[in-house]
Design a protein around this motif. Structure first.
Motif, mmCIF file in Angstrom:
data_model
loop_
_atom_site.group_PDB
_atom_site.id
_atom_site.type_symbol
_atom_site.label_atom_id
_atom_site.label_comp_id
_atom_site.label_asym_id
_atom_site.label_seq_id
_atom_site.Cartn_x
_atom_site.Cartn_y
_atom_site.Cartn_z
ATOM 1 N N ASN A 124 30.688 2.492 -4.154
ATOM 2 C CA ASN A 124 29.725 1.449 -3.821
ATOM 3 C C ASN A 124 30.267 0.415 -2.850
ATOM 4 O O ASN A 124 29.577 -0.562 -2.529
ATOM 5 N N GLU A 139 20.755 -11.581 -5.368
ATOM 6 C CA GLU A 139 20.382 -10.197 -5.060
ATOM 7 C C GLU A 139 20.817 -9.262 -6.180
ATOM 8 O O GLU A 139 21.844 -9.464 -6.826
ATOM 9 N N MET A 140 20.004 -8.256 -6.400
ATOM 10 C CA MET A 140 20.301 -7.224 -7.390
ATOM 11 C C MET A 140 20.080 -5.857 -6.768
ATOM 12 O O MET A 140 19.209 -5.692 -5.903
ATOM 13 N N LYS A 141 20.865 -4.890 -7.241
ATOM 14 C CA LYS A 141 20.634 -3.499 -6.850
ATOM 15 C C LYS A 141 19.628 -2.878 -7.809
ATOM 16 O O LYS A 141 19.730 -3.048 -9.024
ATOM 17 N N THR A 185 17.668 0.919 -8.514
ATOM 18 C CA THR A 185 17.601 2.338 -8.168
ATOM 19 C C THR A 185 16.303 2.924 -8.693
ATOM 20 O O THR A 185 15.953 2.738 -9.872
ATOM 21 N N THR A 237 18.300 0.599 -3.629
ATOM 22 C CA THR A 237 17.807 -0.551 -2.873
ATOM 23 C C THR A 237 18.502 -1.819 -3.349
ATOM 24 O O THR A 237 19.198 -1.816 -4.364
ATOM 25 N N HIS A 238 18.279 -2.900 -2.622
ATOM 26 C CA HIS A 238 18.613 -4.216 -3.148
ATOM 27 C C HIS A 238 17.555 -5.215 -2.693
ATOM 28 O O HIS A 238 16.911 -5.030 -1.649
ATOM 29 N N ASP A 292 19.211 1.072 0.727
ATOM 30 C CA ASP A 292 20.641 1.332 0.916
ATOM 31 C C ASP A 292 20.941 2.814 1.092
ATOM 32 O O ASP A 292 21.829 3.187 1.854
#
Length: 537
Positions: A255, A37-39, A41, A106-107, A95
């Motif tokens: 975070n 998973e990655m964040k 924006t 988001t992720h 998020d």
């Protein structure tokens, strides 16, 4: 269906695997990373006309209420809703949406990101750490991308760096105490006005002592990746004879992640802001990483907290990256936050860097391009440069010159703001850095208590928190005089016709040399805080 490409949200990577000129090593992504998973924006921008109006209000000294920033100067809900709906259909988890709707956090999995944003992901190793990053520009369907001006977080290998330098103290501290069971260094018999300098010595050097100002009623924010140790802060206050307590320090993990280990930057920032303004409240916003998307989120948290903490009108940031290494999408996103902070009356003090006029991608001096570091170059922050300060035995200033490694020069990203004019300001249209300066040279550095032991630390990371503390003193004086807290400081200080700054007329940071009036080594000079208080309150 047509799509909008975001070319300036990423840095170019080579088409073939292998090492790159900027110190990266690129490898193909394996299927094992698909489920990682990655964040991500999604940064949205307000209408250009509204942005220009807000920038004009900042230059005129207006302070805009947060409620107005989140209504008149916000992204319309009609631009956010289609984007959020599309991302949900693609499997993204939402998020957070910022109060002004300029940022959607988001992720998603790497596979979902590749599919929905139509990017190819690769593995990149930098400084021994491997990241999954986008190799090419992301895109969105045109009917959901209205207002989106950048997609951030796809290249986490690029991030800001810290502006501090540590050396071994030699004068004020004995190397060890034979009577101590731990053998830890202890304070030597008083060697006054010798480095590492104490808070009182710096206050005296800049005419800030004896003003009956302590930052009472003010709040100083610090943006960094992690928290200092309470015990280090308490030992620092005790060593400096300050009555500051740990109850004055609030720590916010922006975070909600596991924070990195203490390195010294976070400790320097907290000790010296609280040292200069010992009765101020300190709020430390830990971003967890120095990736720009995480820093954006921390800046938004500070903006969101202003409604509850209206006295939080100074922010210290000791981070940066050379402008030639920045992606325009990141710059636009961060500028929007600095603009909103300036409009809200928050003065953001950003260190200019410790690599002189030619910083490389790691923040060290190089033979590379002449450049300044972002975000000190943003016209909505106060760029703080550095000097070499030598005190006489009685605490007066024996000598002060421009520090050889202090950042400064001409921005290639920003036009010169209307307020940047006066004696010494050269002709041209580029934003110039720094605006102001103060002591930075680590060889004549600051006392910092780190891991329970005395250390000597400098860099412009020392300069920025000192200035944030001075700002709190000025705001306290204004409050005592029945005046509102400061608006954005730069338009005020460039127009001052008093002795509020001591001109630094010698020293070079590489290409640029300090001289009479403004210069790109020390800016307007170093403060005479008593005179500044008188002029501004």
């Amino acid at each position: 269906m047509s799509r909008k490409l975001f070319h300036d949200s990423i840095a170019a990577l080579p088409a073939q695997p292998g090492p790159t000129p900027n110190g990266l090593k690129v490898n193909a992504k394996s299927p094992a990373q698909d489920s990682d998973e990655m964040k991500v924006t999604f940064a949205l921008g307000i209408d250009d006309k509204l942005r220009q109006e807000l920038e004009s209000r900042v230059e005129k000294g207006d302070v805009v209420p947060i409620s107005e920033l989140n209504s008149k100067y916000a992204v319309p809900q009609s631009e956010v809703d289609p984007l959020v709906a599309y991302l949900k259909t693609q499997g993204f988890k939402i998020d957070e949406v910022s109060n002004d709707r300029t940022r959607v956090v988001t992720h998603a999995t790497v596979k979902q990101i590749e599919s929905s944003l139509q990017v190819n992901m690769v593995q990149v190793t930098r400084d021994g750490i491997t990241y999954t990053v986008a190799k090419d520009a992301p895109s969105l369907p045109s009917d959901v991308s209205n207002g989106v001006h950048a997609i951030l977080g796809l290249q986490p290998c690029f991030h800001a760096h810290k502006h501090f330098r540590r050396i071994t103290p030699t004068n004020r501290f004995e190397p060890s105490n034979p009577a101590s069971k731990t053998g830890e260094p202890t304070a030597a018999p008083n060697i006054a006005n010798s480095p590492p300098y104490l808070v009182g010595e710096i206050l005296k050097a800049y005419n800030a002592a004896g003003l009956n100002l302590t930052g009472k009623g003010q709040i100083i924010a610090i943006l960094i990746d992690t928290f200092p140790a309470d015990s280090d802060l308490q030992k620092f206050w005790q060593r400096n004879g300050l009555a500051t307590t740990i109850n004055q320090v609030t720590k916010i993990n922006v975070n909600g992640v596991t924070l990195p280990q203490i390195e010294g930057e976070e400790t320097l920032d907290a000790e010296w802001t609280s040292g200069i303004a010992p009765d101020a409240q300190i709020r430390i916003y830990a971003s967890g990483t120095l990736q720009f998307a995480d820093l954006d989120r921390a800046l938004d948290r500070i903006l969101a907290d202003l409604a509850q903490f209206p006295a939080m009108r100074q922010l210290s940031v000791s981070l940066g990256l050379g402008e030639t290494f920045m992606q325009q999408g990141i710059v636009r996103s961060q500028h929007q936050r600095f603009l909103r902070l300036a409009a809200a009356g928050v003065n953001v003090f950003v260190s200019t860097g410790d690599a002189g006029s030619n910083p490389d991608s790691t923040g060290h001096a190089s033979n590379g391009p002449l450049q300044v570091e972002f975000s000190s170059s943003d016209p909505c922050v106060v760029g703080v440069g550095g000097t070499t300060l030598v005190l006489a035995s009685n605490g007066t200033v024996s000598n002060e010159t421009g520090w050889a490694d202090g950042g400064g020069g001409k921005s290639i990203l920003f036009q010169r703001p209307s307020w940047q004019q006066g004696d010494g300001v050269p002709a041209g249209t580029n934003r110039l850095v720094p605006d102001v300066s103060v002591t930075a040279d680590p060889n004549d550095g600051a006392l910092v208590i780190l891991h329970g032991k005395p250390a000597q630390i400098g860099g412009t990371s020392w300069s920025a928190p000192i200035w944030a503390g001075f700002c709190a003193l000025i705001n306290e004086a204004r409050q005592n005089a029945g005046k509102p807290l400061l608006p954005f400081l730069n338009p005020l200080i460039y127009s001052l016709k008093t002795n509020c700054f001591r001109d630094i007329v010698s020293g070079s940071n590489g290409v640029y040399t300090a001289g009479k009036g403004y210069d790109m080594v020390t800016g307007l000079g170093v403060p005479d805080v008593k005179a500044l208080v008188r002029a501004l309150s």
